[in-house]
Enzyme design. Structure first.
Site, PDB file in Angstrom:
ATOM      1  N   VAL A  50      71.392  54.609  73.759  1.00  0.00           N
ATOM      2  CA  VAL A  50      69.951  54.707  73.969  1.00  0.00           C
ATOM      3  C   VAL A  50      69.367  53.296  74.060  1.00  0.00           C
ATOM      4  CG1 VAL A  50      67.773  55.538  73.036  1.00  0.00           C
ATOM      5  CG2 VAL A  50      69.843  56.910  72.780  1.00  0.00           C
ATOM      6  N   GLU A 141      83.471  53.860  45.400  1.00  0.00           N
ATOM      7  CA  GLU A 141      84.568  54.622  46.004  1.00  0.00           C
ATOM      8  C   GLU A 141      85.552  53.710  46.721  1.00  0.00           C
ATOM      9  OE1 GLU A 141      82.568  58.994  46.691  1.00  0.00           O
ATOM     10  OE2 GLU A 141      82.373  57.528  48.296  1.00  0.00           O
ATOM     11  N   ASP A 271      68.699  59.492  57.778  1.00  0.00           N
ATOM     12  CA  ASP A 271      68.461  58.177  57.182  1.00  0.00           C
ATOM     13  C   ASP A 271      67.261  57.462  57.790  1.00  0.00           C
ATOM     14  OD1 ASP A 271      70.651  58.642  55.650  1.00  0.00           O
ATOM     15  OD2 ASP A 271      71.820  56.929  56.353  1.00  0.00           O
ATOM     16  N   ALA A 287      73.531  62.669  52.818  1.00  0.00           N
ATOM     17  CA  ALA A 287      73.791  63.783  53.724  1.00  0.00           C
ATOM     18  C   ALA A 287      72.978  65.048  53.413  1.00  0.00           C
ATOM     19  CB  ALA A 287      75.291  64.104  53.727  1.00  0.00           C
TER      20      ALA A 287
END
Length: 347
Positions: A50, A141, A271, A287
C-alpha cells in the site's frame, strides 16, 4: 471483499520467537492466505504494497494499481518502537515479522560458528553475548527459547566452547518483567529465566546501541554483536503520512464503532487502532483485541449495509499468557494466575 497485503501468507505471531531461536522452521507458523480464504467466493486477495490513501476520493493506491472502495478497513498493525534511542534502529534486531526472525536466527547461529574459530577470549565473549532489550512477553519468551537453544543443542554441537563465555541478558528499564501481568508472575518469570542461566537486569535503561556494543544509562558498556529489540511497538507510520488522526504511540484515533475519527467509511482495527477501556487506559496491542475488533467491524459493516444502527465496540479481556521455556509459563485469566507446567499446558 478485497484483502491487500504485502505477503501472501498469514503468520502465527505467538510462535515467531521460536523461529528466531531455531526451534521451529518458518513454514511451521506461516500459511497461505489464499488457502485460508479458498471457500470464500466473494473474497479476492491482492499481494501488494500500500503506497497511499485518497480519503476524499475513496481510493487506495497500491504497487499493483489503485483500488476504489466503499468501505475501507485498516489493519496495518504496528512496527518496533525505538523511543528515539540512538543507534537502536540501525544496529538492533527487531522481532516483529517473519522477515525479522529469519535473519536473527541466521545471525545467532553464525555467532557460534565464528566463536568456534576465535582464540581471543574478549572477541569470543562479544560474539557469545546476546542482549535482549525489553522484558515484556516477547522479550521473556525469546530469552527462554534462546537459553534452551544455547545450553541444549548448541552446547552439544560446539563442545570446544566454554559455556561460561555465553551470556543471554535481558535488559528491562522497569522494576519487573511482564509489566502487564500481576507482579508475582513477573517475579516467577525472572526466577525461571535465571534458572535457565539468563541474566535478568531490571531498572536498566539503554542510552544507545552501537556497532558491537550497548551503552547503558550511567555509561556502562556491554560488548555484544547481538542486540534484540523487544521494547515495544507503535502504529504503522504510514497512517500519519496519509493524514489520519494520530493518538498515542502512533495509533489511529477511532470512535466507539472503530471508525477513524472524521472518516465514517474507514475503520481501523488491531494494533493500529487507539481506543481506551472504561478506566481510560488504551487497549493493549495484543491478538485478542484485534480478533474481537475484526468481528465487531465486520458485523457493523453488514448492519450498515442492511440499514441498521451500528453497535459500539466493547472488549472482553480473556486474559494473557507467556511462555518462559519448556514446561514453564505464566497465565492471568479471569482474575486467576497460573504458573509453571499448568500454565504451559494451558498456553
Amino acid at each position: 471483499v478485497t484483502l491487500v497485503d504485502r505477503n501472501n501468507y498469514h503468520t502465527f505471531f505467538p510462535l515467531l520467537y521460536q523461529v528466531a531461536a531455531a526451534e521451529l522452521v518458518p513454514t511451521d507458523i506461516a500459511y497461505p492466505v489464499r488457502s485460508i480464504l479458498r471457500g470464500a467466493e466473494n473474497v479476492q486477495v491482492r499481494m501488494a504494497e500500500v503506497e497511499g490513501l485518497d480519503l476524499k476520493g475513496g481510493r487506495l493506491r497500491t504497487s499493483t494499481g489503485d483500488l476504489e472502495y466503499d468501505t475501507l478497513v485498516l489493519a496495518l498493525g504496528s512496527v518496533p518502537h525505538y523511543f528515539g534511542i540512538e543507534g537502536a534502529q540501525e544496529h538492533a534486531f527487531p522481532l516483529r515479522w517473519m522477515s525479522d526472525a529469519i535473519p536473527l536466527r541466521h545471525h545467532v547461529l553464525t555467532r557460534f560458528e565464528l566463536a568456534a574459530t576465535i582464540r581471543d577470549p574478549f572477541v569470543r565473549r562479544r560474539l557469545l553475548t546476546f542482549a535482549i532489550v525489553g522484558g515484556g512477553p516477547t522479550g521473556v519468551e525469546f530469552a527462554g527459547a534462546l537459553a534452551e537453544l544455547v545450553y541444549g543443542p548448541l552446547h552439544r554441537d560446539y563442545p570446544s566452547l566454554d559455556l561460561d563465555e555465553v551470556a543471554v541478558v535481558v535488559l528491562e528499564a522497569g522494576d519487573r518483567l511482564l509489566a502487564g501481568m500481576p507482579a508475582r508472575l513477573g517475579a516467577y518469570a525472572a526466577d525461571r529465566l535465571r534458572r535457565r542461566r539468563v541474566r535478568v537486569r531490571l531498572g536498566v535503561r539503554v542510552d544507545s546501541v552501537q556497532d558491537g556494543s550497548v551503552i547503558l544509562a550511567g555509561g556502562e558498556t556491554m560488548s555484544t554483536e547481538t542486540v534484540v529489540w523487544t521494547a515495544g511497538v507503535q502504529g504503522d507510520p504510514r497512517a500519519s503520512a496519509w493524514g489520519l488522526p494520530i493518538a498515542a504511540a502512533g495509533r489511529v484515533a477511532a470512535d466507539e464503532h472503530l471508525r477513524v475519527v472524521g472518516h465514517p467509511d474507514v475503520y481501523v482495527v488491531g494494533d493500529l487502532a487507539y481506543r481506551e477501556d472504561a478506566e481510560g487506559e488504551p487497549l493493549p496491542q495484543i491478538a485478542p483485541v484485534a480478533i474481537q475488533q475484526a468481528r465487531a467491524v465486520a458485523a457493523n459493516i453488514v448492519r450498515r449495509a442492511d440499514g441498521d444502527s451500528l453497535e459500539p465496540f466493547r472488549f472482553s479481556d480473556p486474559g494473557m499468557l507467556a511462555v518462559i521455556g519448556r514446561n514453564a509459563a505464566v497465565a492471568h485469566i479471569a482474575g486467576r494466575t497460573f504458573r509453571g507446567l499448568a500454565a504451559w499446558v494451558l498456553w
